[in-house]
Scaffold this motif. Sequence first.
Motif, short mmCIF file in Angstrom:
data_model
loop_
_atom_site.label_atom_id
_atom_site.label_comp_id
_atom_site.label_asym_id
_atom_site.label_seq_id
_atom_site.Cartn_x
_atom_site.Cartn_y
_atom_site.Cartn_z
N LYS A 1 14.82 -8.08 -22.30
CA LYS A 1 14.34 -6.87 -21.52
C LYS A 1 13.00 -6.50 -21.71
O LYS A 1 12.45 -6.19 -20.57
CB LYS A 1 15.49 -5.69 -22.17
CG LYS A 1 15.02 -4.31 -21.25
CD LYS A 1 16.15 -3.17 -21.61
CE LYS A 1 15.87 -1.85 -21.08
NZ LYS A 1 14.71 -1.86 -20.51
N GLN A 2 12.52 -6.53 -22.92
CA GLN A 2 10.85 -6.34 -22.97
C GLN A 2 10.19 -7.31 -22.19
O GLN A 2 8.92 -6.75 -21.62
CB GLN A 2 10.61 -6.17 -24.71
CG GLN A 2 11.25 -5.05 -25.20
CD GLN A 2 10.86 -5.04 -26.75
OE1 GLN A 2 10.33 -5.95 -27.52
NE2 GLN A 2 11.60 -3.92 -27.62
N THR A 45 13.34 -16.04 -18.57
CA THR A 45 14.04 -15.24 -19.49
C THR A 45 15.46 -15.11 -19.27
O THR A 45 16.17 -15.38 -20.22
CB THR A 45 13.64 -13.75 -19.34
OG1 THR A 45 12.12 -13.62 -19.49
CG2 THR A 45 14.10 -12.85 -20.36
N TYR A 90 22.56 -10.32 -22.66
CA TYR A 90 21.60 -9.01 -22.93
C TYR A 90 20.98 -9.33 -24.23
O TYR A 90 21.59 -9.54 -25.31
CB TYR A 90 22.03 -7.87 -22.77
CG TYR A 90 20.96 -6.85 -23.13
CD1 TYR A 90 20.50 -6.26 -22.35
CD2 TYR A 90 20.94 -6.19 -24.33
CE1 TYR A 90 19.56 -5.21 -22.58
CE2 TYR A 90 20.25 -4.99 -24.78
CZ TYR A 90 19.26 -4.85 -23.53
OH TYR A 90 18.30 -3.92 -24.13
N GLU A 117 11.15 -13.97 -14.94
CA GLU A 117 12.31 -13.16 -14.87
C GLU A 117 13.44 -14.50 -15.23
O GLU A 117 14.33 -14.55 -15.76
CB GLU A 117 12.74 -12.43 -13.69
CG GLU A 117 11.96 -11.19 -13.82
CD GLU A 117 12.33 -10.16 -12.55
OE1 GLU A 117 12.80 -10.71 -11.63
OE2 GLU A 117 12.15 -9.07 -12.75
N ALA A 162 7.11 -6.69 -15.33
CA ALA A 162 7.00 -5.95 -14.30
C ALA A 162 6.01 -4.65 -13.95
O ALA A 162 5.37 -4.30 -13.34
CB ALA A 162 8.40 -5.23 -14.08
N ALA A 163 5.70 -4.18 -15.61
CA ALA A 163 4.43 -3.46 -15.71
C ALA A 163 3.41 -3.87 -15.27
O ALA A 163 2.29 -3.05 -14.69
CB ALA A 163 4.70 -2.93 -17.22
N LYS A 188 10.75 -8.89 -19.58
CA LYS A 188 10.90 -8.42 -18.14
C LYS A 188 10.26 -7.09 -17.66
O LYS A 188 9.54 -7.17 -16.60
CB LYS A 188 12.49 -8.36 -17.64
CG LYS A 188 13.19 -9.81 -17.75
CD LYS A 188 14.77 -9.39 -17.39
CE LYS A 188 15.49 -10.97 -16.81
NZ LYS A 188 16.52 -10.67 -16.16
N ASP A 189 10.53 -6.15 -18.66
CA ASP A 189 9.92 -4.75 -18.20
C ASP A 189 8.48 -5.04 -18.39
O ASP A 189 7.58 -4.28 -17.65
CB ASP A 189 10.19 -3.61 -19.29
CG ASP A 189 11.87 -3.52 -19.09
OD1 ASP A 189 12.32 -3.95 -17.90
OD2 ASP A 189 12.24 -2.62 -20.07
N THR A 190 7.86 -5.67 -19.16
CA THR A 190 6.26 -5.86 -19.62
C THR A 190 5.83 -6.72 -18.28
O THR A 190 4.66 -6.25 -17.74
CB THR A 190 6.15 -6.30 -20.85
OG1 THR A 190 6.59 -5.61 -21.89
CG2 THR A 190 4.63 -6.52 -21.04
N ASN A 217 6.05 -12.45 -12.38
CA ASN A 217 7.01 -11.82 -12.59
C ASN A 217 8.29 -12.47 -12.35
O ASN A 217 9.13 -12.42 -13.28
CB ASN A 217 6.91 -10.20 -12.04
CG ASN A 217 8.07 -9.44 -12.62
OD1 ASN A 217 8.30 -9.33 -13.70
ND2 ASN A 217 8.72 -8.71 -11.86
#
Length: 132
Positions: A96-97, A84, A91, A81, A103-104, A99-101, A77
Amino acid sequence: MGGVPPRPREDPRPLKGVLRSFAFAWEGLAYAWRVQRNFRIEVLLGALAVGLGLWLGVDLTPILLMAALVLSLELLNTALEALTDLASPVYHPLAKQAKDTAAAAVLVASLFSLLLGLYLLLPPLLARLGLS
C-alpha cells in the motif's frame, strides 16, 4: 528446474530490435490508455492546455514539458501498481505504501502543472476575454 523462463536472445539485427522495443512501448501506452482512467483524463487536460496555449499564443515548451512529466509519472505509477500486485497479491502495508507513494508523485507533478498552467495561461486568457 521450474521458475522463470529464459530471457529471449536479442535480435542480431539492430534496427529490428529497436522497432520491437518501440512496439513494446506502444503496447504499454495502449494498456495504460485502456485501463487507467486518470491517464486518459491527464491526456485530455494536457491537450486542452496545449490548445489553450496555442490560442493564446504563449510559449508551449513548459506546458509540453509538464504534460510529459505528469504522463510519464502516471505510466510509472501504472507499472509500479502492476508489479506490486504481482509481488503482493494479498494486502500488505508495504505494498500500500509503495502504491500510495507512486500516486503521490503523480499528484505532486499534477499540482505543479496546474500552478504553472495558471501562471502561464490565466493572464493572457483574462486579457483576451477583456477581464484585465
